[in-house]
Design an enzyme around this catalytic site. Sequence first.
Site, PDB file in Angstrom:
ATOM      1  N   ASP A   1      29.367 -51.211  17.227  1.00 51.64           N
ATOM      2  CA  ASP A   1      27.991 -51.673  17.398  1.00 51.64           C
ATOM      3  C   ASP A   1      27.901 -53.089  17.983  1.00 51.64           C
ATOM      4  O   ASP A   1      26.807 -53.609  18.163  1.00 51.64           O
ATOM      5  CB  ASP A   1      27.200 -51.572  16.090  1.00 51.64           C
ATOM      6  CG  ASP A   1      27.982 -52.002  14.868  1.00 51.64           C
ATOM      7  OD1 ASP A   1      29.124 -52.484  15.019  1.00 51.64           O
ATOM      8  OD2 ASP A   1      27.451 -51.864  13.753  1.00 51.64           O
TER       9      ASP A   1
ATOM     10  N   HIS B   1      30.093 -51.337   4.109  1.00 52.22           N
ATOM     11  CA  HIS B   1      29.119 -52.129   3.339  1.00 52.22           C
ATOM     12  C   HIS B   1      29.040 -51.707   1.869  1.00 52.22           C
ATOM     13  O   HIS B   1      28.426 -52.413   1.061  1.00 52.22           O
ATOM     14  CB  HIS B   1      27.721 -52.027   3.949  1.00 52.22           C
ATOM     15  CG  HIS B   1      27.600 -52.659   5.296  1.00 52.22           C
ATOM     16  ND1 HIS B   1      27.996 -53.952   5.556  1.00 52.22           N
ATOM     17  CD2 HIS B   1      27.121 -52.167   6.480  1.00 52.22           C
ATOM     18  CE1 HIS B   1      27.771 -54.236   6.836  1.00 52.22           C
ATOM     19  NE2 HIS B   1      27.249 -53.165   7.416  1.00 52.22           N
TER      20      HIS B   1
ATOM     21  N   ASP C   1      33.798 -53.981  13.382  1.00 49.48           N
ATOM     22  CA  ASP C   1      32.353 -53.698  13.405  1.00 49.48           C
ATOM     23  C   ASP C   1      31.607 -55.030  13.552  1.00 49.48           C
ATOM     24  O   ASP C   1      32.086 -56.074  13.096  1.00 49.48           O
ATOM     25  CB  ASP C   1      31.964 -53.014  12.094  1.00 49.48           C
ATOM     26  CG  ASP C   1      30.543 -52.485  12.101  1.00 49.48           C
ATOM     27  OD1 ASP C   1      30.364 -51.281  12.344  1.00 49.48           O
ATOM     28  OD2 ASP C   1      29.612 -53.279  11.867  1.00 49.48           O
TER      29      ASP C   1
ATOM     30  N   HIS D   1      29.073 -56.034  12.078  1.00 48.33           N
ATOM     31  CA  HIS D   1      28.599 -56.523  10.781  1.00 48.33           C
ATOM     32  C   HIS D   1      29.787 -56.838   9.872  1.00 48.33           C
ATOM     33  O   HIS D   1      30.810 -56.139   9.916  1.00 48.33           O
ATOM     34  CB  HIS D   1      27.715 -55.474  10.096  1.00 48.33           C
ATOM     35  CG  HIS D   1      26.532 -55.059  10.918  1.00 48.33           C
ATOM     36  ND1 HIS D   1      26.542 -53.941  11.713  1.00 48.33           N
ATOM     37  CD2 HIS D   1      25.318 -55.628  11.069  1.00 48.33           C
ATOM     38  CE1 HIS D   1      25.360 -53.831  12.322  1.00 48.33           C
ATOM     39  NE2 HIS D   1      24.601 -54.850  11.945  1.00 48.33           N
TER      40      HIS D   1
HETATM   41 ZN   LIG Z   1      27.875 -52.335  11.876  1.00 49.93          ZN
END
Ligand SMILES: [Zn+2]
Length: 314
Positions: free
Chosen positions: A244, A126, A163, A165
């Site tokens: 996740d 991120h 991931d 995200h």
């Molecule tokens: Zn994540």
Amino acid sequence: MSIGFISHPACALHDMGAGHPESPARLTAIQDRLVAAGLDLILRHYDAPRATREQLLRVHDVAYVDGVLSGAPEEGRVWLDPDTSMNPHSLEAALRAAGAVVAGVDRVVTGDDGAVFCCVRPPGHHATRNRAMGFCIFNNIAVGAAHALAAHGLERVAIVDFDVHHGNGTEDIFTGESRVLFCSTFQHPYYPYSGADNDDGNIVNVPLPAGTRGDAFRSAVREHWLPALESFAPQLVLMSAGFDGHAEDDMSDFLLTESDYAWVTAAVKAVADRHAQGRIVSSLEGGYALDALGRSVAAHLDALLGAGAMTTTQ
Ligand SMILES: [Zn+2]
């Protein structure tokens, strides 16, 4: 094939406070599981070096890097964004986390190891050119990719990010960089609410809805990632390995299992075997359900070792 395992004690001292899901216990859970599974004995263990300022500046703005380097607290905690803070050990952890991927790239490009897993925190995907966010300080995988281009002269580096995200920071850094192919699957709409609208040629975003199960995830990888990876023919494959999206992980609404992580690892490894002499550097991103995280990393490493190859046919 030898698998390197790069970490550093400082990664377990970075602590964003009681109750924060991105906790030092994540590394303990992984290491305990690898011992229990008998994988720990097979891995070659290395301490991560620090990433240098020069290596960080390949992907981050100078004001941001120098702000982090000078902003680490001697006591207490400094918040970089609402989810991300630094304690007195965080700078060291962040430098070692990015340095791990650099060292991993060096090891696989020179042939010292076949593949490398960087068991590090803070995670990285991120972090954009000029800001920390979502538990990430430096973009570890991007620092490694830029190192492969600049220090080793590679011309085609693929980054795959499973991931749950979207890897917005990695996309931010490499949009328009034709030497890097970035493939990402992620829950959408969901944090950080990006990735659905980028049509740049070197970005393969695959947004998937809440409730996505393994069969839909595998189909998305087969339809979108694998053809792009085949035509790109990477010389090196990097993995933003976030776990996740596991069904047991409360961080998301995906319903993946460790067998899905083994499958995607084997599918990407097959591409790396065909085009990149098997060279893979994988770096830990998310994964917050501790038992599921440990099992998933074990399945991931098992597949990197080649034991998961059969699952590609499922
Ligand atoms: Zn994540």
